[in-house]
Design a protein around this motif. Sequence first.
Motif, PDB file in Angstrom:
ATOM      1  N   GLN A   1      -0.390   6.029  -1.795  1.00 22.65           N
ATOM      2  CA  GLN A   1       1.033   5.475  -1.327  1.00 22.65           C
ATOM      3  C   GLN A   1       1.133   3.910  -1.094  1.00 22.65           C
ATOM      4  O   GLN A   1       1.178   2.969  -1.080  1.00 22.65           O
ATOM      5  N   LYS A   2       0.648   4.487   0.352  1.00 22.24           N
ATOM      6  CA  LYS A   2       0.620   2.778   1.401  1.00 22.24           C
ATOM      7  C   LYS A   2      -0.580   2.415   0.639  1.00 22.24           C
ATOM      8  O   LYS A   2      -1.152   0.987   0.874  1.00 22.24           O
ATOM      9  N   THR A   3      -2.022   2.485   0.301  1.00 25.12           N
ATOM     10  CA  THR A   3      -2.992   1.942  -0.865  1.00 25.12           C
ATOM     11  C   THR A   3      -2.874   1.095  -1.963  1.00 25.12           C
ATOM     12  O   THR A   3      -2.504   0.005  -2.148  1.00 25.12           O
ATOM     13  N   GLN A   4      -1.462   2.346  -2.693  1.00 23.95           N
ATOM     14  CA  GLN A   4      -1.364   1.254  -3.715  1.00 23.95           C
ATOM     15  C   GLN A   4      -0.110  -0.011  -4.214  1.00 23.95           C
ATOM     16  O   GLN A   4       0.203  -0.771  -4.623  1.00 23.95           O
TER      17      GLN A   4
ATOM     18  N   LYS B   1       1.661  -5.246  -2.802  1.00 26.93           N
ATOM     19  CA  LYS B   1       2.142  -6.546  -2.077  1.00 26.93           C
ATOM     20  C   LYS B   1       0.497  -7.593  -2.466  1.00 26.93           C
ATOM     21  O   LYS B   1       1.052  -8.886  -2.869  1.00 26.93           O
ATOM     22  N   LYS B   2      -0.371  -7.416  -3.214  1.00 27.95           N
ATOM     23  CA  LYS B   2      -1.731  -8.035  -2.559  1.00 27.95           C
ATOM     24  C   LYS B   2      -1.519  -9.109  -3.861  1.00 27.95           C
ATOM     25  O   LYS B   2      -1.411  -9.834  -4.249  1.00 27.95           O
ATOM     26  N   LEU B   3      -1.065  -7.440  -5.106  1.00 25.11           N
ATOM     27  CA  LEU B   3      -1.120  -8.291  -6.679  1.00 25.11           C
ATOM     28  C   LEU B   3       0.571  -9.531  -6.417  1.00 25.11           C
ATOM     29  O   LEU B   3       0.125 -10.287  -6.942  1.00 25.11           O
ATOM     30  N   GLU B   4       1.316  -8.910  -6.150  1.00 23.09           N
ATOM     31  CA  GLU B   4       1.837  -9.922  -5.909  1.00 23.09           C
ATOM     32  C   GLU B   4       1.590 -11.577  -5.315  1.00 23.09           C
ATOM     33  O   GLU B   4       2.607 -12.320  -5.967  1.00 23.09           O
ATOM     34  N   GLN B   5       1.841 -11.128  -3.983  1.00 22.60           N
ATOM     35  CA  GLN B   5       0.949 -12.148  -3.367  1.00 22.60           C
ATOM     36  C   GLN B   5      -0.187 -13.063  -4.132  1.00 22.60           C
ATOM     37  O   GLN B   5       0.006 -14.591  -4.700  1.00 22.60           O
ATOM     38  N   ARG B   6      -1.276 -12.970  -4.543  1.00 23.58           N
ATOM     39  CA  ARG B   6      -1.964 -12.945  -6.149  1.00 23.58           C
ATOM     40  C   ARG B   6      -1.016 -13.835  -7.225  1.00 23.58           C
ATOM     41  O   ARG B   6      -1.058 -15.074  -7.825  1.00 23.58           O
ATOM     42  N   ARG B   7      -0.273 -12.967  -7.709  1.00 23.93           N
ATOM     43  CA  ARG B   7       0.630 -13.439  -8.968  1.00 23.93           C
ATOM     44  C   ARG B   7       1.520 -14.750  -8.232  1.00 23.93           C
ATOM     45  O   ARG B   7       1.376 -15.624  -8.781  1.00 23.93           O
ATOM     46  N   GLU B   8       1.732 -15.122  -6.771  1.00 24.67           N
ATOM     47  CA  GLU B   8       2.288 -15.986  -6.447  1.00 24.67           C
ATOM     48  C   GLU B   8       1.813 -17.046  -6.549  1.00 24.67           C
ATOM     49  O   GLU B   8       2.118 -18.923  -6.383  1.00 24.67           O
ATOM     50  N   GLU B   9       0.825 -17.154  -5.782  1.00 23.77           N
ATOM     51  CA  GLU B   9      -0.623 -17.583  -5.427  1.00 23.77           C
ATOM     52  C   GLU B   9      -1.093 -18.565  -6.580  1.00 23.77           C
ATOM     53  O   GLU B   9      -1.205 -19.519  -7.093  1.00 23.77           O
ATOM     54  N   ILE B  10      -0.890 -17.589  -7.980  1.00 22.88           N
ATOM     55  CA  ILE B  10      -1.345 -18.143  -9.077  1.00 22.88           C
ATOM     56  C   ILE B  10       0.331 -19.421  -9.764  1.00 22.88           C
ATOM     57  O   ILE B  10      -0.604 -20.587 -10.253  1.00 22.88           O
ATOM     58  N   LYS B  11       1.353 -18.450 -10.007  1.00 16.20           N
ATOM     59  CA  LYS B  11       2.056 -19.439 -10.191  1.00 16.20           C
ATOM     60  C   LYS B  11       2.321 -20.488  -9.279  1.00 16.20           C
ATOM     61  O   LYS B  11       2.262 -21.648  -9.744  1.00 16.20           O
TER      62      LYS B  11
ATOM     63  N   TRP C   1      -1.966  21.693   1.889  1.00 13.39           N
ATOM     64  CA  TRP C   1      -1.382  21.421   1.486  1.00 13.39           C
ATOM     65  C   TRP C   1      -1.129  19.631   2.746  1.00 13.39           C
ATOM     66  O   TRP C   1      -0.570  18.612   2.539  1.00 13.39           O
ATOM     67  N   ARG C   2      -1.659  19.747   3.949  1.00 13.87           N
ATOM     68  CA  ARG C   2      -1.195  18.238   4.891  1.00 13.87           C
ATOM     69  C   ARG C   2      -2.770  17.637   4.346  1.00 13.87           C
ATOM     70  O   ARG C   2      -2.324  16.328   4.018  1.00 13.87           O
ATOM     71  N   LEU C   3      -3.814  17.785   3.178  1.00 15.31           N
ATOM     72  CA  LEU C   3      -4.621  17.081   3.019  1.00 15.31           C
ATOM     73  C   LEU C   3      -4.434  16.840   1.238  1.00 15.31           C
ATOM     74  O   LEU C   3      -4.391  15.693   1.587  1.00 15.31           O
ATOM     75  N   VAL C   4      -3.438  17.448   1.038  1.00 14.76           N
ATOM     76  CA  VAL C   4      -2.395  16.661  -0.313  1.00 14.76           C
ATOM     77  C   VAL C   4      -1.735  16.148   0.162  1.00 14.76           C
ATOM     78  O   VAL C   4      -1.471  14.456  -0.337  1.00 14.76           O
ATOM     79  N   ASP C   5      -0.526  15.938   1.687  1.00 11.54           N
ATOM     80  CA  ASP C   5       0.190  14.803   2.194  1.00 11.54           C
ATOM     81  C   ASP C   5      -0.295  13.676   2.411  1.00 11.54           C
ATOM     82  O   ASP C   5       0.056  13.160   2.321  1.00 11.54           O
ATOM     83  N   GLU C   6      -1.321  13.799   3.033  1.00  9.15           N
ATOM     84  CA  GLU C   6      -1.559  12.928   3.465  1.00  9.15           C
ATOM     85  C   GLU C   6      -2.865  11.873   2.548  1.00  9.15           C
ATOM     86  O   GLU C   6      -2.624  10.355   2.404  1.00  9.15           O
ATOM     87  N   ILE C   7      -2.981  12.144   1.733  1.00  9.63           N
ATOM     88  CA  ILE C   7      -3.587  11.560   0.357  1.00  9.63           C
ATOM     89  C   ILE C   7      -2.520  10.948  -0.110  1.00  9.63           C
ATOM     90  O   ILE C   7      -2.624   9.745  -0.235  1.00  9.63           O
ATOM     91  N   GLU C   8      -1.560  11.811  -0.502  1.00  5.58           N
ATOM     92  CA  GLU C   8      -0.769  10.963  -1.083  1.00  5.58           C
ATOM     93  C   GLU C   8       0.194   9.753  -0.323  1.00  5.58           C
ATOM     94  O   GLU C   8       0.409   9.026  -0.737  1.00  5.58           O
ATOM     95  N   LYS C   9       0.099  10.222   0.977  1.00  7.45           N
ATOM     96  CA  LYS C   9       0.714   8.914   1.942  1.00  7.45           C
ATOM     97  C   LYS C   9      -0.274   7.883   1.820  1.00  7.45           C
ATOM     98  O   LYS C   9      -0.131   6.686   1.136  1.00  7.45           O
ATOM     99  N   THR C  10      -1.343   8.524   2.174  1.00  4.91           N
ATOM    100  CA  THR C  10      -2.804   7.333   1.903  1.00  4.91           C
ATOM    101  C   THR C  10      -2.808   6.374   0.394  1.00  4.91           C
ATOM    102  O   THR C  10      -2.875   4.483   0.344  1.00  4.91           O
TER     103      THR C  10
END
Length: 405
Positions: free
Chosen positions: A53-56, A61-71, A42-51
């Motif tokens: 979610q954070k990574t996603q 955010k980077k995708l949004e930044q990239r979209r703004e850069e392209i715009k 459960w700890r690992l699942v929770d940790e992976i879930e948080k990681t």
Amino acid sequence: MARLLQDPSKLHPSEWYTANNMQRASTESQKSRSECMIAESWRLVDEIEKTTQKTQSDVNKKLEQRREEIKFWKQELDNKLEEIVHETEILLTFKNRLERALEGCKEPLVIAQKCLLYRQRRVGIDLVHDEVEKELVKEAEVLRGIIALLGHTLEQTNEQIRQNRSAKYNLEMDLKDKFTALTIDDYCASLTNDTPHIIYADNAMKLEGNFVSPEDWIDFSNINVEKADKQRNNSLALKALIDSILSQAANDMRKQCEMVNTAFRNRIKEVKDAKHNLETLLAMVMDETASQEKNIAALKKAIADKEGPVKVAQTRLEVRNHRPNVELCYDTVHSSLMSEVKEITKNIQRQVEIMQEENLAYSELKGLSRRQLSLEEEIKVKENTLYIDEVLCMQMRESVYINNY
């Protein structure tokens, strides 16, 4: 009997208790390990879930930044495309001005050349390299120079339009790619974990050889922008140059055209004055000719008037010389006849003088006739010159109009 009742396969009660205790201990140990594993899971699942979610979230955010850069770059490219299209359209109007100016130079050049050709038809003393001819030659040279300059500038303009269109093409291709990339990243940004039809992509992690670095990506668009700016600046400079050339060309053409026309007007006035003077001289010669003809007629009459008395006096003397004998007397009649003969002799001498005067009069009359013919011919020369300059050339030059192109 007691030996018979004891079963050697049966265990001792203590063993039974020991076995139960071991089962309990083993179970409790297994349960403990299982609980630890569950807790760790459960700890690992929770940790992976948080990681995850954070990574996603970071990716989003980077995708949004990239979209703004392209715009941003898409907007930059759009702006530069609009500017280069606008400049190209304006440059096309300047090209049309150059073409009209080139076309407008042809007629004045043809007229200048025709004037030079017509003036070759002048004859006699009027076939002179005068100020008109000098200015016409200069006008033809000015027009040829302007035509050459306009032609060269038109070539420059065509090349600049080609460069502008090349920059426009690069911007359009870059914009097309940016639009596609933005569409793809917009789609990627819209994806969630619950989006249907998302799949596993086995080859997604492969980096193909045509990937470029972010720096190269920025440099590519930056180069296109810089090229568009450069061509736009070149277009602005070329437009200023074309304006200057067209203005100077029109001024030079007008100035030289007026110089030619002024030279023509002055020359026409000179020829008219010369023709008027010749006509005045011709009138004087004709009056003198008429007077000389009257003089010759009077001389002829004077000679004719002397013929009768000469014949009478000579006839009388001849006849009286045939009187017979003593009748051949030197009487007052004969004396008078002798005096008359002397007088007639003087008249004969006078007649000779009159004949000489008549010959001189005829000589003068011939001279006057030659002068009259010479003056008439010279007047025709002037009339021919005036017809060429005033009628053929000046009327043709009235159609010359120098526009501001």
